[in-house]
Design an enzyme around this catalytic site. Sequence first.
Site, PDB file in Angstrom:
ATOM      1  N   GLY A   6       5.861  12.141  -3.300  1.00  0.00           N
ATOM      2  CA  GLY A   6       4.441  12.364  -3.529  1.00  0.00           C
ATOM      3  C   GLY A   6       3.877  13.346  -2.520  1.00  0.00           C
ATOM      4  O   GLY A   6       4.089  13.206  -1.311  1.00  0.00           O
ATOM      5  N   GLN A  26       2.039  -6.741  -3.707  1.00  0.00           N
ATOM      6  CA  GLN A  26       2.468  -6.754  -2.308  1.00  0.00           C
ATOM      7  C   GLN A  26       3.788  -5.987  -2.134  1.00  0.00           C
ATOM      8  O   GLN A  26       4.024  -5.032  -2.842  1.00  0.00           O
ATOM      9  CB  GLN A  26       2.573  -8.186  -1.761  1.00  0.00           C
ATOM     10  CG  GLN A  26       1.251  -8.911  -1.654  1.00  0.00           C
ATOM     11  CD  GLN A  26       0.860  -9.548  -2.956  1.00  0.00           C
ATOM     12  OE1 GLN A  26       1.677 -10.096  -3.679  1.00  0.00           O
ATOM     13  NE2 GLN A  26      -0.417  -9.491  -3.287  1.00  0.00           N
ATOM     14  N   LYS A  43       2.554   1.973  -5.268  1.00  0.00           N
ATOM     15  CA  LYS A  43       3.275   1.475  -6.443  1.00  0.00           C
ATOM     16  C   LYS A  43       2.529   1.792  -7.731  1.00  0.00           C
ATOM     17  O   LYS A  43       3.142   2.057  -8.762  1.00  0.00           O
ATOM     18  CB  LYS A  43       3.498  -0.033  -6.315  1.00  0.00           C
ATOM     19  CG  LYS A  43       4.419  -0.439  -5.176  1.00  0.00           C
ATOM     20  CD  LYS A  43       4.671  -1.922  -5.153  1.00  0.00           C
ATOM     21  CE  LYS A  43       3.442  -2.738  -4.809  1.00  0.00           C
ATOM     22  NZ  LYS A  43       2.912  -2.478  -3.455  1.00  0.00           N
ATOM     23  N   GLY A  44       1.190   1.764  -7.668  1.00  0.00           N
ATOM     24  CA  GLY A  44       0.414   2.075  -8.861  1.00  0.00           C
ATOM     25  C   GLY A  44       0.646   3.492  -9.339  1.00  0.00           C
ATOM     26  O   GLY A  44       0.796   3.745 -10.539  1.00  0.00           O
ATOM     27  N   ARG A  50       2.811 -29.182  -7.786  1.00  0.00           N
ATOM     28  CA  ARG A  50       2.689 -29.656  -9.167  1.00  0.00           C
ATOM     29  C   ARG A  50       1.322 -30.252  -9.482  1.00  0.00           C
ATOM     30  O   ARG A  50       1.187 -31.182 -10.269  1.00  0.00           O
ATOM     31  CB  ARG A  50       3.821 -30.643  -9.499  1.00  0.00           C
ATOM     32  CG  ARG A  50       5.177 -29.955  -9.559  1.00  0.00           C
ATOM     33  CD  ARG A  50       6.320 -30.892  -9.331  1.00  0.00           C
ATOM     34  NE  ARG A  50       6.326 -31.376  -7.963  1.00  0.00           N
ATOM     35  CZ  ARG A  50       7.241 -32.198  -7.450  1.00  0.00           C
ATOM     36  NH1 ARG A  50       8.224 -32.642  -8.212  1.00  0.00           N
ATOM     37  NH2 ARG A  50       7.177 -32.593  -6.211  1.00  0.00           N
ATOM     38  N   THR A  71      -9.666  -4.982   0.125  1.00  0.00           N
ATOM     39  CA  THR A  71     -10.516  -5.521   1.185  1.00  0.00           C
ATOM     40  C   THR A  71     -11.367  -4.478   1.885  1.00  0.00           C
ATOM     41  O   THR A  71     -12.369  -4.812   2.500  1.00  0.00           O
ATOM     42  CB  THR A  71      -9.645  -6.201   2.256  1.00  0.00           C
ATOM     43  OG1 THR A  71      -8.793  -5.203   2.854  1.00  0.00           O
ATOM     44  CG2 THR A  71      -8.785  -7.300   1.647  1.00  0.00           C
ATOM     45  N   THR A 130      -7.479  -1.117  -0.567  1.00  0.00           N
ATOM     46  CA  THR A 130      -8.080  -1.011  -1.893  1.00  0.00           C
ATOM     47  C   THR A 130      -8.858  -2.270  -2.233  1.00  0.00           C
ATOM     48  O   THR A 130      -9.939  -2.213  -2.834  1.00  0.00           O
ATOM     49  CB  THR A 130      -6.989  -0.794  -2.958  1.00  0.00           C
ATOM     50  OG1 THR A 130      -6.251   0.387  -2.621  1.00  0.00           O
ATOM     51  CG2 THR A 130      -7.597  -0.614  -4.344  1.00  0.00           C
ATOM     52  N   ALA A 167      -4.071  -7.926  -3.789  1.00  0.00           N
ATOM     53  CA  ALA A 167      -3.484  -6.613  -3.541  1.00  0.00           C
ATOM     54  C   ALA A 167      -4.174  -5.605  -4.441  1.00  0.00           C
ATOM     55  O   ALA A 167      -4.788  -5.976  -5.442  1.00  0.00           O
ATOM     56  CB  ALA A 167      -1.985  -6.619  -3.821  1.00  0.00           C
ATOM     57  N   GLY A 168      -4.095  -4.341  -4.096  1.00  0.00           N
ATOM     58  CA  GLY A 168      -4.746  -3.330  -4.913  1.00  0.00           C
ATOM     59  C   GLY A 168      -3.859  -2.133  -5.160  1.00  0.00           C
ATOM     60  O   GLY A 168      -3.046  -1.756  -4.322  1.00  0.00           O
ATOM     61  N   HIS A 169      -3.995  -1.557  -6.343  1.00  0.00           N
ATOM     62  CA  HIS A 169      -3.340  -0.297  -6.671  1.00  0.00           C
ATOM     63  C   HIS A 169      -4.439   0.734  -6.911  1.00  0.00           C
ATOM     64  O   HIS A 169      -5.376   0.482  -7.658  1.00  0.00           O
ATOM     65  CB  HIS A 169      -2.514  -0.411  -7.959  1.00  0.00           C
ATOM     66  CG  HIS A 169      -1.333  -1.324  -7.859  1.00  0.00           C
ATOM     67  ND1 HIS A 169      -0.612  -1.471  -6.704  1.00  0.00           N
ATOM     68  CD2 HIS A 169      -0.745  -2.121  -8.782  1.00  0.00           C
ATOM     69  CE1 HIS A 169       0.385  -2.326  -6.931  1.00  0.00           C
ATOM     70  NE2 HIS A 169       0.319  -2.736  -8.171  1.00  0.00           N
ATOM     71  N   ASP A 176       0.819  -1.218   0.000  1.00  0.00           N
ATOM     72  CA  ASP A 176       0.000   0.000   0.000  1.00  0.00           C
ATOM     73  C   ASP A 176       0.852   1.267   0.000  1.00  0.00           C
ATOM     74  O   ASP A 176       0.415   2.318   0.465  1.00  0.00           O
ATOM     75  CB  ASP A 176      -0.961   0.022   1.208  1.00  0.00           C
ATOM     76  CG  ASP A 176      -1.761  -1.260   1.329  1.00  0.00           C
ATOM     77  OD1 ASP A 176      -2.401  -1.632   0.325  1.00  0.00           O
ATOM     78  OD2 ASP A 176      -1.729  -1.881   2.401  1.00  0.00           O
TER      79      ASP A 176
END
Length: 430
Positions: A415, A226, A16-17, A145, A303, A301, A42-44, A13
């Site tokens: 940022g 992540q 990265k996006g 496998r 959950t 983002t 994961a979310g961006h 979080d």
Amino acid sequence: MPAIVLVGAQWGDEGKGKATDLLGNTGAEIDYVVKFNGGNNAGHTVVIGSEKYALHLLPSGILTPGVTPVIGNGVVVDLSVLFEELEALQARGVDTSKLVVSANAHLIAPYNRTLDKVTERFLGSRKIGTTGRGIGPTYADKMNRVGIRVQDLYDENILKQKVEGALELKNQLLVKVYNRRAVAVDEVVEELLSYAERLRPMVADTALLLGKALDAGKTVLMEAGQATLLDVDHGTYPFVTSSNAISAGACTGSGIPPTRIDRVMAVVKAYTTRVGEGPFPTELLDDDGEWLRQQGFEFGTTTGRPRRCGWYDAVIARYAARVNGVSDFVLTKLDTLTGREKIPVCVGYDVRGVRHEEMPMTQTDFHHAKPVYEEFDGWSEDITGCRTFEDLPKNAQTYVKAIEAMSGAPISAVGVGPERSQMVILDNRI
């Protein structure tokens, strides 16, 4: 041309996006953006003007015109989520036609999601804090496998054999241990095949595609899902994800060899957050923690879960710089700290009276680590309009330079707000 790796330097979080989007829109001429690990756990979040986009499975490069987004072989793919995201973006006018999916990527089957949820509940107080989306069980199938890959959709006999093999043991677990009904092989096969023809135009040998792109002088950006402290080998095990989220994972998850990589960027937040269970030395369980959560809108983002919040931890930043070979950091969300009179930074740990400047070797020591803080003067000026380092208040400049000196790599961008344009650029490579 080079391959660039972009990783998270904390527990995720970090933004990265936004960093990926920034690189693709500031003259860096990124041609391909590759997601190399993880899944839709994961979310961006990317903000472009007044538009906010929440991406989970798709590479964030899908929002940048001219960029080819790639889901690499190291990703686990939930096909229902993939097409939900594509349809949502298409409805908002985003061109998704260039998306490429590796034929070797593994698929999240319905039984993987079921097992993820029931296993986590079964663990009770020892739960890991997974998102319940089947990520871990799918990676376990891969290592055992008995996994199903994208390419298996195009040979129905092979697909059925693989589903049968996977369910032989899993149905025993579901019925005899977890008291759930058995999963029917034909139902799983039918669901997976229902996506096959829609997916077919996207499927490719992505390692070959990316190798040829680099040979042709194209620039490839590989973005991690992540973050470093969630890496299955180098994170705070067992409270980690099920894949390699550090820069080395970019090679195995994309098919690009390490000799083609010449830059590793790591995104680090101006404070620290974590979702899920596990140790977190600088976590604030008081009003300061809630202030950071509200000021920084720290809710997942993917959950929607409130994130655990704490002050900047220079120890884990140094660790991330070392295990990733970080060439430069992108510092995000500095604006969140505006209004603080004093801003603590963790410069080391006290573990049972012993000072640690680096990550403790054992899980036990890290669990008992107490942060050693150094305080810096805060600022009250609005920094969201700053575009050069000199525009920042003196105390903000001091803070950035101090954590840069502590963190093991230079800071190339800062940022100062959620939008693409709200960045202070310190490095002309950005």
